[in-house]
Design a protein around this motif. Structure first.
Motif, PDB file in Angstrom:
ATOM      1  N   ASP A 155      12.203  -8.297   0.936  1.00  0.00           N
ATOM      2  CA  ASP A 155      11.305  -9.035   0.043  1.00  0.00           C
ATOM      3  C   ASP A 155      10.965  -8.276  -1.242  1.00  0.00           C
ATOM      4  O   ASP A 155      10.771  -8.887  -2.290  1.00  0.00           O
ATOM      5  CB  ASP A 155       9.989  -9.360   0.771  1.00  0.00           C
ATOM      6  CG  ASP A 155      10.161 -10.425   1.846  1.00  0.00           C
ATOM      7  OD1 ASP A 155      11.219 -11.095   1.835  1.00  0.00           O
ATOM      8  OD2 ASP A 155       9.258 -10.565   2.693  1.00  0.00           O
ATOM      9  N   ILE A 156      10.889  -6.946  -1.162  1.00  0.00           N
ATOM     10  CA  ILE A 156      10.418  -6.183  -2.318  1.00  0.00           C
ATOM     11  C   ILE A 156      11.505  -6.113  -3.388  1.00  0.00           C
ATOM     12  O   ILE A 156      12.684  -5.936  -3.083  1.00  0.00           O
ATOM     13  CB  ILE A 156       9.981  -4.761  -1.903  1.00  0.00           C
ATOM     14  CG1 ILE A 156       9.256  -4.066  -3.069  1.00  0.00           C
ATOM     15  CG2 ILE A 156      11.156  -3.919  -1.428  1.00  0.00           C
ATOM     16  CD1 ILE A 156       8.612  -2.752  -2.693  1.00  0.00           C
ATOM     17  N   GLY A 172      12.961   4.259   6.450  1.00  0.00           N
ATOM     18  CA  GLY A 172      12.480   4.527   7.797  1.00  0.00           C
ATOM     19  C   GLY A 172      12.527   5.992   8.165  1.00  0.00           C
ATOM     20  O   GLY A 172      12.199   6.364   9.287  1.00  0.00           O
ATOM     21  N   TYR A 173      12.967   6.818   7.217  1.00  0.00           N
ATOM     22  CA  TYR A 173      13.076   8.259   7.449  1.00  0.00           C
ATOM     23  C   TYR A 173      11.921   8.923   6.704  1.00  0.00           C
ATOM     24  O   TYR A 173      11.979   9.160   5.508  1.00  0.00           O
ATOM     25  CB  TYR A 173      14.423   8.787   6.939  1.00  0.00           C
ATOM     26  CG  TYR A 173      14.759  10.174   7.459  1.00  0.00           C
ATOM     27  CD1 TYR A 173      15.557  10.331   8.590  1.00  0.00           C
ATOM     28  CD2 TYR A 173      14.273  11.314   6.831  1.00  0.00           C
ATOM     29  CE1 TYR A 173      15.874  11.595   9.081  1.00  0.00           C
ATOM     30  CE2 TYR A 173      14.575  12.577   7.313  1.00  0.00           C
ATOM     31  CZ  TYR A 173      15.383  12.711   8.430  1.00  0.00           C
ATOM     32  OH  TYR A 173      15.688  13.970   8.916  1.00  0.00           O
ATOM     33  N   THR A 174      10.845   9.204   7.435  1.00  0.00           N
ATOM     34  CA  THR A 174       9.595   9.608   6.804  1.00  0.00           C
ATOM     35  C   THR A 174       9.606  11.082   6.402  1.00  0.00           C
ATOM     36  O   THR A 174      10.519  11.837   6.753  1.00  0.00           O
ATOM     37  CB  THR A 174       8.408   9.374   7.754  1.00  0.00           C
ATOM     38  OG1 THR A 174       8.455  10.369   8.801  1.00  0.00           O
ATOM     39  CG2 THR A 174       8.445   7.987   8.365  1.00  0.00           C
ATOM     40  N   SER A 202       0.850  -1.185   0.000  1.00  0.00           N
ATOM     41  CA  SER A 202       0.000   0.000   0.000  1.00  0.00           C
ATOM     42  C   SER A 202       0.890   1.241   0.000  1.00  0.00           C
ATOM     43  O   SER A 202       1.744   1.402   0.866  1.00  0.00           O
ATOM     44  CB  SER A 202      -0.878  -0.017   1.253  1.00  0.00           C
ATOM     45  OG  SER A 202      -1.667   1.132   1.313  1.00  0.00           O
ATOM     46  N   ILE A 203       0.707   2.090  -1.009  1.00  0.00           N
ATOM     47  CA  ILE A 203       1.536   3.291  -1.133  1.00  0.00           C
ATOM     48  C   ILE A 203       0.676   4.519  -0.844  1.00  0.00           C
ATOM     49  O   ILE A 203      -0.069   4.979  -1.706  1.00  0.00           O
ATOM     50  CB  ILE A 203       2.136   3.421  -2.545  1.00  0.00           C
ATOM     51  CG1 ILE A 203       2.953   2.192  -2.913  1.00  0.00           C
ATOM     52  CG2 ILE A 203       2.985   4.682  -2.653  1.00  0.00           C
ATOM     53  CD1 ILE A 203       4.311   2.113  -2.268  1.00  0.00           C
ATOM     54  N   TYR A 226       5.625   5.845   1.384  1.00  0.00           N
ATOM     55  CA  TYR A 226       5.895   4.431   1.636  1.00  0.00           C
ATOM     56  C   TYR A 226       6.705   4.304   2.927  1.00  0.00           C
ATOM     57  O   TYR A 226       7.403   5.229   3.351  1.00  0.00           O
ATOM     58  CB  TYR A 226       6.683   3.812   0.476  1.00  0.00           C
ATOM     59  CG  TYR A 226       7.891   4.605   0.054  1.00  0.00           C
ATOM     60  CD1 TYR A 226       9.063   4.596   0.807  1.00  0.00           C
ATOM     61  CD2 TYR A 226       7.860   5.390  -1.100  1.00  0.00           C
ATOM     62  CE1 TYR A 226      10.162   5.336   0.435  1.00  0.00           C
ATOM     63  CE2 TYR A 226       8.954   6.135  -1.486  1.00  0.00           C
ATOM     64  CZ  TYR A 226      10.110   6.110  -0.721  1.00  0.00           C
ATOM     65  OH  TYR A 226      11.201   6.863  -1.089  1.00  0.00           O
ATOM     66  N   SER A 227       6.583   3.168   3.546  1.00  0.00           N
ATOM     67  CA  SER A 227       7.465   2.832   4.682  1.00  0.00           C
ATOM     68  C   SER A 227       7.637   1.320   4.676  1.00  0.00           C
ATOM     69  O   SER A 227       6.703   0.580   4.375  1.00  0.00           O
ATOM     70  CB  SER A 227       6.883   3.300   6.016  1.00  0.00           C
ATOM     71  OG  SER A 227       5.640   2.678   6.265  1.00  0.00           O
ATOM     72  N   TYR A 228       8.825   0.873   4.976  1.00  0.00           N
ATOM     73  CA  TYR A 228       9.127  -0.554   4.920  1.00  0.00           C
ATOM     74  C   TYR A 228       9.849  -0.988   6.196  1.00  0.00           C
ATOM     75  O   TYR A 228      10.746  -0.297   6.669  1.00  0.00           O
ATOM     76  CB  TYR A 228      10.041  -0.871   3.721  1.00  0.00           C
ATOM     77  CG  TYR A 228       9.428  -0.552   2.388  1.00  0.00           C
ATOM     78  CD1 TYR A 228       8.532  -1.424   1.777  1.00  0.00           C
ATOM     79  CD2 TYR A 228       9.737   0.639   1.723  1.00  0.00           C
ATOM     80  CE1 TYR A 228       7.968  -1.131   0.551  1.00  0.00           C
ATOM     81  CE2 TYR A 228       9.180   0.943   0.498  1.00  0.00           C
ATOM     82  CZ  TYR A 228       8.294   0.052  -0.088  1.00  0.00           C
ATOM     83  OH  TYR A 228       7.733   0.342  -1.295  1.00  0.00           O
TER      84      TYR A 228
END
Length: 213
Positions: free
Chosen positions: A71-72, A35-37, A12-13, A62-64
């Motif tokens: 995985d992406i 991780g740096y939003t 989900s973006i 996006y955040s992962y």
């Protein structure tokens, strides 16, 4: 102001389009780190800088986590970023584009700059992932006016590759002494604020040089 969440592939973006009160022709696209939003200090003040200069601001949020990052595939990531941008501005008629990319966001840039709409975009590379061949080759060869800012204590800082970037006269290069991957100084919160001020000032000068006083 528009906020939306679009499911693209398996991820989900979310995006957020922050608009001026009147219609404008300038847009900055902000691609954060994993991780740096866009709410972190550097990108928060970047947003404020561009907004006060009359830009609409598009956050690709996006955040992962670590598992998702492993995985992406990079192709899926770049595709999803492009689709999120297309979805956000499909009804807009911008003619002046900037892209500010932090860390993993720089991986999406090479494809974005091939997009017809973004071929003339000005680019701010924040802590680019220089160990990635595609990022490095794009920076070394692209004709887009660009500003690159990286710290010499950043694991992504590869001195030999950075030196080769000096051959691209479209790039303005800045190395921050002691700066880590967050463009901060370890265990120096007060001095880190001064460093942040320097980065935003460098961006401001880049904007001035490109016709945005």
């Amino acid at each position: 102001m528009e906020t939306n969440k679009k499911v693209l592939g398996s991820k989900s973006i979310p995006f957020r389009l922050i608009e001026q009160k009147q219609e404008v022709n300038s847009l900055v696209i902000v691609l954060p780190g994993a991780g740096y939003t866009t709410q972190a200090p550097l990108l928060h003040f970047t947003t404020g800088l561009f907004y006060t200069k009359g830009f609409d601001v598009l956050h690709i949020n996006y955040s992962y986590n670590r598992q998702e990052l492993s995985d992406i595939s990079i192709e899926d990531f770049k595709r999803d970023v492009q689709l999120a941008i297309d979805n956000a501005i499909k009804s807009k008629n911008y003619s002046n584009y900037y892209i500010v990319a932090k860390s993993i966001g720089t991986k999406a840039l090479s494809d974005l700059l091939n997009n017809t709409r973004l071929q003339e975009a000005k680019v701010v590379w924040l802590t680019p992932i220089l160990q990635n061949d595609e990022v490095f080759k794009t920076m070394a060869n692209c004709n887009n006016k660009g500003l690159c800012i990286i710290g010499d204590k950043d694991p992504c800082f590869i001195e030999q590759r950075f030196e080769r970037l000096t051959n691209n006269h479209n790039l303005t290069l800045k190395v921050l002494e002691g700066g880590n991957h967050g463009l901060e100084l370890e265990k120096e919160p007060i001095k880190s604020i001064d460093l942040l001020k320097d980065v935003i000032s460098d961006m401001n000068e880049f904007l001035k040089l490109n016709g945005h006083p």
